[in-house]
Design a protein around this motif. Structure first.
Motif, PDB file in Angstrom:
ATOM      1  N   ARG A   1       3.873  29.180  12.255  1.00  0.00           N
ATOM      2  CA  ARG A   1       4.348  30.533  12.519  1.00  0.00           C
ATOM      3  C   ARG A   1       3.940  31.463  11.384  1.00  0.00           C
ATOM      4  NH1 ARG A   1       4.545  29.040  16.925  1.00  0.00           N
ATOM      5  NH2 ARG A   1       6.300  28.194  18.022  1.00  0.00           N
ATOM      6  N   PRO A   2       3.989  32.771  11.627  1.00  0.00           N
ATOM      7  CA  PRO A   2       3.757  33.713  10.534  1.00  0.00           C
ATOM      8  C   PRO A   2       4.722  33.439   9.384  1.00  0.00           C
ATOM      9  CG  PRO A   2       3.709  34.872  12.618  1.00  0.00           C
ATOM     10  CD  PRO A   2       4.159  33.455  12.908  1.00  0.00           C
ATOM     11  N   GLY A   3       4.196  33.498   8.185  1.00  0.00           N
ATOM     12  CA  GLY A   3       4.976  33.177   6.984  1.00  0.00           C
ATOM     13  C   GLY A   3       4.683  31.791   6.454  1.00  0.00           C
ATOM     14  N   ASP A   4       4.168  30.899   7.304  1.00  0.00           N
ATOM     15  CA  ASP A   4       3.828  29.549   6.863  1.00  0.00           C
ATOM     16  C   ASP A   4       2.580  29.580   5.985  1.00  0.00           C
ATOM     17  OD1 ASP A   4       5.916  28.526   8.366  1.00  0.00           O
ATOM     18  OD2 ASP A   4       4.635  27.798   9.990  1.00  0.00           O
ATOM     19  N   VAL A   5       2.567  28.749   4.945  1.00  0.00           N
ATOM     20  CA  VAL A   5       1.368  28.576   4.136  1.00  0.00           C
ATOM     21  C   VAL A   5       0.637  27.360   4.688  1.00  0.00           C
ATOM     22  CG1 VAL A   5       0.452  28.119   1.833  1.00  0.00           C
ATOM     23  CG2 VAL A   5       2.454  29.596   2.105  1.00  0.00           C
ATOM     24  N   VAL A   6      -0.645  27.551   4.985  1.00  0.00           N
ATOM     25  CA  VAL A   6      -1.430  26.496   5.624  1.00  0.00           C
ATOM     26  C   VAL A   6      -2.696  26.207   4.835  1.00  0.00           C
ATOM     27  CG1 VAL A   6      -0.579  26.879   7.975  1.00  0.00           C
ATOM     28  CG2 VAL A   6      -2.537  28.191   7.143  1.00  0.00           C
ATOM     29  N   LEU A   7      -3.201  25.003   5.020  1.00  0.00           N
ATOM     30  CA  LEU A   7      -4.501  24.611   4.494  1.00  0.00           C
ATOM     31  C   LEU A   7      -5.485  24.765   5.647  1.00  0.00           C
ATOM     32  CD1 LEU A   7      -5.481  23.412   1.774  1.00  0.00           C
ATOM     33  CD2 LEU A   7      -5.417  21.190   2.874  1.00  0.00           C
ATOM     34  N   VAL A   8      -6.572  25.518   5.403  1.00  0.00           N
ATOM     35  CA  VAL A   8      -7.513  25.865   6.464  1.00  0.00           C
ATOM     36  C   VAL A   8      -8.926  25.528   6.012  1.00  0.00           C
ATOM     37  CG1 VAL A   8      -8.443  27.791   7.819  1.00  0.00           C
ATOM     38  CG2 VAL A   8      -6.028  27.757   7.231  1.00  0.00           C
ATOM     39  N   ARG A   9      -9.707  24.952   6.893  1.00  0.00           N
ATOM     40  CA  ARG A   9     -11.131  24.762   6.639  1.00  0.00           C
ATOM     41  C   ARG A   9     -11.757  26.152   6.623  1.00  0.00           C
ATOM     42  NH1 ARG A   9     -13.416  20.689   4.932  1.00  0.00           N
ATOM     43  NH2 ARG A   9     -12.193  19.338   6.249  1.00  0.00           N
ATOM     44  N   SER A  10     -12.503  26.467   5.572  1.00  0.00           N
ATOM     45  CA  SER A  10     -13.089  27.798   5.435  1.00  0.00           C
ATOM     46  C   SER A  10     -14.041  28.088   6.592  1.00  0.00           C
ATOM     47  CB  SER A  10     -13.849  27.900   4.113  1.00  0.00           C
ATOM     48  OG  SER A  10     -14.615  29.088   4.077  1.00  0.00           O
ATOM     49  N   PRO A  11     -13.889  29.249   7.248  1.00  0.00           N
ATOM     50  CA  PRO A  11     -14.814  29.589   8.329  1.00  0.00           C
ATOM     51  C   PRO A  11     -16.217  29.914   7.812  1.00  0.00           C
ATOM     52  CG  PRO A  11     -13.153  31.302   8.054  1.00  0.00           C
ATOM     53  CD  PRO A  11     -12.811  30.208   7.105  1.00  0.00           C
ATOM     54  N   GLU A  12     -16.345  30.156   6.517  1.00  0.00           N
ATOM     55  CA  GLU A  12     -17.648  30.493   5.936  1.00  0.00           C
ATOM     56  C   GLU A  12     -18.351  29.299   5.311  1.00  0.00           C
ATOM     57  OE1 GLU A  12     -17.093  35.099   4.714  1.00  0.00           O
ATOM     58  OE2 GLU A  12     -16.287  33.627   3.297  1.00  0.00           O
ATOM     59  N   ASN A  13     -17.574  28.319   4.843  1.00  0.00           N
ATOM     60  CA  ASN A  13     -18.144  27.132   4.209  1.00  0.00           C
ATOM     61  C   ASN A  13     -17.333  25.914   4.640  1.00  0.00           C
ATOM     62  OD1 ASN A  13     -19.090  25.092   2.584  1.00  0.00           O
ATOM     63  ND2 ASN A  13     -18.829  26.185   0.661  1.00  0.00           N
ATOM     64  N   PRO A  14     -17.801  25.151   5.617  1.00  0.00           N
ATOM     65  CA  PRO A  14     -17.015  24.036   6.162  1.00  0.00           C
ATOM     66  C   PRO A  14     -16.695  22.932   5.163  1.00  0.00           C
ATOM     67  CG  PRO A  14     -19.129  24.254   7.306  1.00  0.00           C
ATOM     68  CD  PRO A  14     -19.060  25.339   6.290  1.00  0.00           C
ATOM     69  N   ARG A  15     -17.363  22.926   4.000  1.00  0.00           N
ATOM     70  CA  ARG A  15     -17.046  21.918   2.982  1.00  0.00           C
ATOM     71  C   ARG A  15     -15.877  22.344   2.095  1.00  0.00           C
ATOM     72  NH1 ARG A  15     -22.300  20.667  -0.043  1.00  0.00           N
ATOM     73  NH2 ARG A  15     -23.057  22.618   0.798  1.00  0.00           N
ATOM     74  N   LYS A  16     -15.391  23.545   2.307  1.00  0.00           N
ATOM     75  CA  LYS A  16     -14.337  24.096   1.466  1.00  0.00           C
ATOM     76  C   LYS A  16     -13.056  24.292   2.269  1.00  0.00           C
ATOM     77  CE  LYS A  16     -13.522  28.199  -1.357  1.00  0.00           C
ATOM     78  NZ  LYS A  16     -14.011  29.524  -1.700  1.00  0.00           N
ATOM     79  N   THR A  17     -11.919  24.024   1.647  1.00  0.00           N
ATOM     80  CA  THR A  17     -10.634  24.335   2.267  1.00  0.00           C
ATOM     81  C   THR A  17      -9.930  25.384   1.426  1.00  0.00           C
ATOM     82  OG1 THR A  17      -9.544  22.508   1.119  1.00  0.00           O
ATOM     83  CG2 THR A  17     -10.321  22.077   3.351  1.00  0.00           C
ATOM     84  N   VAL A  18      -9.150  26.215   2.095  1.00  0.00           N
ATOM     85  CA  VAL A  18      -8.418  27.273   1.414  1.00  0.00           C
ATOM     86  C   VAL A  18      -6.952  27.203   1.823  1.00  0.00           C
ATOM     87  CG1 VAL A  18     -10.408  28.800   1.198  1.00  0.00           C
ATOM     88  CG2 VAL A  18      -8.970  28.967   3.220  1.00  0.00           C
TER      89      VAL A  18
END
Length: 163
Positions: free
Chosen positions: A73-90
């Motif tokens: 939900r909005p407000g949650d902090v998530v780990l996301v695969r970067s849409p610009e660099n698939p080897r990076k997570t943000v």
């Protein structure tokens, strides 16, 4: 008789080695399943989530079940695969889900100009808590839901100099 005794010892040793190998294999399988499907530890660094996370030294536990059940939900902090660099997570905070209207400052360092977007179906809008130093949906747009790797549920600040 000495040869039979040695053969028996080798069989016992081989059986014990096979049992220990099986235990190790089971442990590694459990570790893999836990890390892939349940909970993953990760290190974070960088200024984009200040003050929520430190620049360095934070260890996050990220759980995957909430994402699979569609419960982020909005407000949650998530780990996301970067849409610009698939080897990076943000790691970023969700500000909008599909259908939500999100208003954001385009360039908070240089102006107060705002823009609104409606998050498309199957996407989320993510931003770092430090809007002055975060590369996020303001730069690359809405992120496909499928790039979410997990929801942060625990943070531990680790300082190797205190250990």
């Amino acid at each position: 008789m000495g040869a039979l005794s040695k053969l028996s010892q080798w069989r016992t040793l081989a059986r014990e080695a096979a049992e220990r190998t099986a235990i190790l294999a089971k442990f590694l399988c459990i570790l893999h399943v836990t890390n892939t499907y349940i909970c993953t530890p990760t290190l974070v660094y960088g200024p984009s989530m200040l003050p929520t996370f430190n620049l360095t030294g934070d260890v996050l536990l990220v759980e995957n079940l909430t994402v699979w059940m569609g419960k982020v939900r909005p407000g949650d902090v998530v780990l996301v695969r970067s849409p610009e660099n698939p080897r990076k997570t943000v790691s970023k905070r969700i500000l909008g889900m599909e259908g939500d209207r999100v208003t954001f400052t385009i360039d908070p360092k240089n102006s107060n100009r705002c823009q609104s977007v409606v998050v498309p179906k199957g996407h989320i809008w993510i931003q770092g808590d430090n809007i002055y130093s975060s590369h996020d949906s303001r730069n690359f747009g809405p992120v496909p839901y499928g790039l979410i790797q997990g929801k942060v549920f625990f943070r531990h600040t680790w300082n190797p100099h205190q250990a």
